[in-house]
Design an enzyme around this catalytic site. Structure first.
Site, PDB file in Angstrom:
ATOM      1  CB  ILE A   4      14.149  51.816  11.650  1.00 32.60           C
ATOM      2  CG1 ILE A   4      13.634  51.862  13.175  1.00 32.60           C
ATOM      3  CG2 ILE A   4      12.826  52.221  10.825  1.00 32.60           C
ATOM      4  CD1 ILE A   4      12.555  50.940  13.542  1.00 32.60           C
ATOM      5  CE1 TYR A  62      21.777  59.049  15.195  1.00 32.31           C
ATOM      6  CE2 TYR A  62      21.838  57.269  16.826  1.00 32.31           C
ATOM      7  CZ  TYR A  62      21.195  57.885  15.962  1.00 32.31           C
ATOM      8  OH  TYR A  62      20.013  57.765  15.727  1.00 32.31           O
ATOM      9  CB  ALA A  72      22.927  63.912  19.773  1.00 32.27           C
ATOM     10  CE  LYS A  73      19.043  60.456  17.477  1.00 30.45           C
ATOM     11  NZ  LYS A  73      17.644  61.303  16.862  1.00 30.45           N
ATOM     12  CB  SER A 131      18.560  56.435  18.763  1.00 33.56           C
ATOM     13  OG  SER A 131      19.124  55.235  18.888  1.00 33.56           O
ATOM     14  CB  ALA A 135       8.956  65.701   7.362  1.00 31.03           C
TER      15      ALA A 135
END
Length: 249
Positions: free
Chosen positions: A190, A157, A160-161, A144, A14
């Site tokens: 993004i 990646y 995992a997503k 994602s 964060a």
């Protein structure tokens, strides 16, 4: 607007990017926020102080390696004791280590799976009894669009997503009778420090896949998370909401 007055939100990863936007937006809606990150202490404290000053709520920072099971259990236990519980858990922490599978090392595979997926097991497990006791709560996992459609040179990646999505649906089923929801948000391209470091040709290639023709902003993800965290989403669970400009259509 989601009304999160009196709620405590715990957000991982964060200190910057999407995670910071999420913490800031939840604070805007009235929640006290606890930022978890592995960044330098001064960076995390600055992020929390900025949110507290801008939003007029309590914002705290705790340095924690969310891939470390014991560290997460200890940190979350202390947060629950200090703040009287956790009402909203947002699992956002994530990294990339991109290579085609042939060139990907075991270390790169393990690192991404540990931070992007195992961390969510760690935090959900740490908050589980807290949510059960309250018979209420919101768990929002950042997946994602790559976890839905795959992406070359991102086997670690995307695995995992994709795992995040399966975990989300399972947790949603386990906790639904207790009034606790668990949903996933699947961002596309993004504007973050991660994408800012991309090769320009790779970035152009990415944008060519976006029907809307431009990248989204961290706030686009944060607004979706804020909705899922509020009472208006109380009957939504086990869902994956794409915020991707149409990539996954």
């Amino acid at each position: 607007m989601a009304d999160l007055q009196g709620k405590v939100a715990l957000v991982t990863g964060a200190a910057r990017g999407i995670g910071y936007a999420i913490a800031d937006t939840l604070a805007r809606e009235g929640a006290s926020v606890v930022l978890l990150d592995l960044c330098p202490e001064e960076n995390g404290l600055e992020a929390a102080n900025n949110i507290a000053q801008a939003r007029g709520v309590t914002a705290a920072f705790r340095r924690c390696d969310v891939s470390n099971y014991e560290a997460v259990q200890e940190t979350v236990k202390a947060v629950i004791k200090e703040f009287g519980g956790v009402d909203i858990l947002v699992n956002n922490a994530g990294i990339t280590r991109d290579h085609v599978l042939l060139a990907m090392s075991e270390q790169e595979w393990d690192m991404v799976l540990n931070i992007n997926l195992k961390s969510m097991f760690n935090t959900i497990k740490a908050c589980y009894r807290n949510f059960m006791k309250k018979k209420a709560g919101r768990i929002i996992n950042i997946s994602s669009v790559s976890g839905l459609i795959g992406n070359a040179a991102q086997a670690n990646y995307t695995a995992a997503k994709g795992g995040v999505i399966a975990l989300t649906k399972t947790v949603a089923r386990e906790l639904a009778t207790r009034g606790i929801t668990c949903n996933a948000v699947a961002p596309g391209a993004i504007e973050t420090p991660m994408t800012a470091s991309m090769d320009q040709d790779a970035l152009k290639g990415l944008l060519s896949t976006v029907p809307m023709g431009h990248m989204g902003k961290p706030e686009d993800i944060a607004e979706c998370v804020a909705f899922l965290a509020g009472d208006k989403a109380k009957y939504i669970t086990g869902e994956v909401i794409r915020v991707d400009g149409g990539i996954g259509m």
